[in-house]
Design a protein around this motif. Structure first.
Motif, mmCIF file in Angstrom:
data_model
loop_
_atom_site.group_PDB
_atom_site.id
_atom_site.type_symbol
_atom_site.label_atom_id
_atom_site.label_comp_id
_atom_site.label_asym_id
_atom_site.label_seq_id
_atom_site.Cartn_x
_atom_site.Cartn_y
_atom_site.Cartn_z
ATOM 1 N N GLU A 36 38.008 19.130 47.173
ATOM 2 C CA GLU A 36 38.668 18.786 48.436
ATOM 3 C C GLU A 36 39.391 20.009 48.990
ATOM 4 O O GLU A 36 40.049 20.747 48.263
ATOM 5 N N ALA A 37 39.278 20.185 50.308
ATOM 6 C CA ALA A 37 39.880 21.347 50.964
ATOM 7 C C ALA A 37 41.401 21.194 51.023
ATOM 8 O O ALA A 37 41.923 20.121 51.305
ATOM 9 N N GLU A 82 40.607 27.715 57.816
ATOM 10 C CA GLU A 82 40.755 28.391 56.523
ATOM 11 C C GLU A 82 41.376 27.435 55.509
ATOM 12 O O GLU A 82 42.313 26.706 55.822
ATOM 13 N N HIS A 83 40.831 27.459 54.295
ATOM 14 C CA HIS A 83 41.291 26.555 53.244
ATOM 15 C C HIS A 83 40.935 27.146 51.882
ATOM 16 O O HIS A 83 40.357 28.222 51.794
ATOM 17 N N HIS A 84 41.283 26.425 50.836
ATOM 18 C CA HIS A 84 40.839 26.773 49.486
ATOM 19 C C HIS A 84 40.606 25.479 48.716
ATOM 20 O O HIS A 84 40.891 24.397 49.220
ATOM 21 N N HIS A 85 40.063 25.621 47.531
ATOM 22 C CA HIS A 85 39.794 24.486 46.652
ATOM 23 C C HIS A 85 40.362 24.806 45.270
ATOM 24 O O HIS A 85 40.533 25.967 44.914
ATOM 25 N N THR A 86 40.605 23.771 44.478
ATOM 26 C CA THR A 86 41.071 23.990 43.107
ATOM 27 C C THR A 86 39.910 24.195 42.142
ATOM 28 O O THR A 86 40.131 24.504 40.978
ATOM 29 N N ASP A 87 38.674 24.020 42.618
ATOM 30 C CA ASP A 87 37.463 24.304 41.843
ATOM 31 C C ASP A 87 36.618 25.318 42.614
ATOM 32 O O ASP A 87 36.879 25.602 43.779
ATOM 33 N N ASP A 88 35.579 25.825 41.969
ATOM 34 C CA ASP A 88 34.616 26.698 42.645
ATOM 35 C C ASP A 88 34.017 25.974 43.850
ATOM 36 O O ASP A 88 33.891 24.748 43.839
ATOM 37 N N GLU A 89 33.611 26.750 44.848
ATOM 38 C CA GLU A 89 32.759 26.223 45.905
ATOM 39 C C GLU A 89 31.422 26.924 45.744
ATOM 40 O O GLU A 89 31.288 28.105 46.056
ATOM 41 N N CYS A 90 30.445 26.203 45.223
ATOM 42 C CA CYS A 90 29.150 26.787 44.889
ATOM 43 C C CYS A 90 28.073 26.182 45.779
ATOM 44 O O CYS A 90 27.939 24.960 45.860
ATOM 45 N N ARG A 91 27.315 27.078 46.448
ATOM 46 C CA ARG A 91 26.252 26.655 47.347
ATOM 47 C C ARG A 91 25.004 27.500 47.123
ATOM 48 O O ARG A 91 25.087 28.718 46.968
ATOM 49 N N TYR A 130 40.542 30.789 46.378
ATOM 50 C CA TYR A 130 40.235 31.839 47.350
ATOM 51 C C TYR A 130 40.275 31.227 48.746
ATOM 52 O O TYR A 130 39.598 30.229 49.007
ATOM 53 N N ARG A 131 41.030 31.826 49.643
ATOM 54 C CA ARG A 131 41.074 31.381 51.032
ATOM 55 C C ARG A 131 39.729 31.709 51.682
ATOM 56 O O ARG A 131 39.216 32.817 51.518
ATOM 57 N N HIS A 132 39.158 30.756 52.402
ATOM 58 C CA HIS A 132 37.860 30.969 53.032
ATOM 59 C C HIS A 132 37.606 29.901 54.089
ATOM 60 O O HIS A 132 38.381 28.955 54.219
ATOM 61 N N TYR A 133 36.527 30.094 54.816
ATOM 62 C CA TYR A 133 36.000 29.053 55.695
ATOM 63 C C TYR A 133 34.500 29.260 55.809
ATOM 64 O O TYR A 133 33.959 30.271 55.352
ATOM 65 N N PHE A 134 33.830 28.285 56.423
ATOM 66 C CA PHE A 134 32.375 28.312 56.517
ATOM 67 C C PHE A 134 31.948 28.062 57.955
ATOM 68 O O PHE A 134 32.572 27.276 58.674
#
Length: 169
Positions: free
Chosen positions: A166-167, A97-106, A141-145
């Motif tokens: 960066e995570a 689990e992590h977050h980013h300071t920018d959007d994570e867009c896929r 947002y906390r998330h993982y993939f």
């Protein structure tokens, strides 16, 4: 179209209810489809740089539109499959689990992936992506993939800045 599964009760959302729910969470969801792509571009999990550029070019209008709205400056292609060296090690890393300071867009070109996200009410849910789905997880947002059972995904990644992506674990 993507599905949402809640971790606490295994309840699923499908169809328009996915879009409504993700909107309440501040998560962008769009379905661009992949019908315009040649089957070879979709199913090839060892694309050349030229083939990657063909995929980006095929979605130029959509990439430009969301980039203008969200401030994305770069786009690239990520490919994960059984052909990926150290795939299992990468998946272990991605499941932290992590977050980013920018959007994570896929944008999912082919294969399937799951974004597990901690919602605004601290409730965890999965967004199960299919080919043609775009998701943009907001900053912090906390998330993982992880991958789904087919263990493959080819996706367009959009970035505001590489450093902001960066995570942070």
């Amino acid at each position: 179209m993507a599905k949402v599964r809640f971790h606490d009760n295994n309840e699923y959302l499908t169809g328009e209810s996915v879009i409504s729910f993700l909107d309440t969470q501040g998560i962008i969801y769009e379905h661009w489809g992949v019908d315009r792509l040649d089957e070879q571009l979709k199913s090839n999990y060892s694309p050349t740089d030229e083939e990657k550029q063909q995929i980006l070019d095929a979605f130029k209008l959509e990439i430009d539109a969301i980039s203008e709205r969200r401030g994305y400056l770069t786009a690239d292609i990520i490919v994960l499959s059984d052909k990926t060296p150290n795939l299992d090690e990468l998946l272990v890393k991605f499941k932290n689990e992590h977050h980013h300071t920018d959007d994570e867009c896929r944008f999912c070109v082919d294969g399937h992936g799951i974004f597990a996200i901690k919602g605004k009410d601290d409730r965890y849910f999965d967004v199960e992506m299919e080919p043609g789905d775009l998701i943009s997880v907001p900053p912090n947002y906390r998330h993982y993939f992880t991958l789904m059972d087919d263990r493959k995904i080819k996706a367009i990644r959009l970035f505001v800045t590489p450093a902001g992506w960066e995570a942070i674990y």
